[in-house]
Design an enzyme around this catalytic site. Structure first.
Site: not given
Length: 106
Positions: A45, A81, A92, A94, A96
């Protein structure tokens, strides 16, 4: 409330996993705004900002590019984002992976 991505990593939440190694996981997003909508995450995380200021981003990005190219041979978009105004819905960190269609309209 537990982090849903951490729950996926732990195997307590279902996910359609396309790639997994000791550090990175890539799975299909439940949202389907475009034909290919994947999420690339570090298994540990990190916040979004930590992801981009930590060496782990190199591993996540490398795997995201490889999977993006395999899933979307005509092109894809990597996107992250940051914050609510940018529509970040998970703490968390990430990326896309979007593709499967010409993205000029998105």
């Amino acid at each position: 409330m537990a982090c849903v991505f951490c729950e996926i990593v732990a195997g307590r939440e279902p996910a359609d996993i396309l790639y997994e190694d000791a550090e990175v996981m890539i799975f299909r997003n439940r949202l389907r705004w475009v034909p290919v909508m994947l999420l690339a995450i570090p298994k540990r995380h990190f916040t979004q900002a930590e992801l981009w200021t930590n060496a782990v981003v190199n591993k996540v990005a490398t795997v995201a590019v490889d999977i993006g190219a395999a899933q979307c041979p005509n092109g894809f978009r990597l996107l992250s984002n940051f914050g609510g105004d940018a529509m970040q819905s998970q703490d968390h960190g990430h990326m896309h992976i979007l593709g499967g269609v010409h993205l000029g309209q998105y």
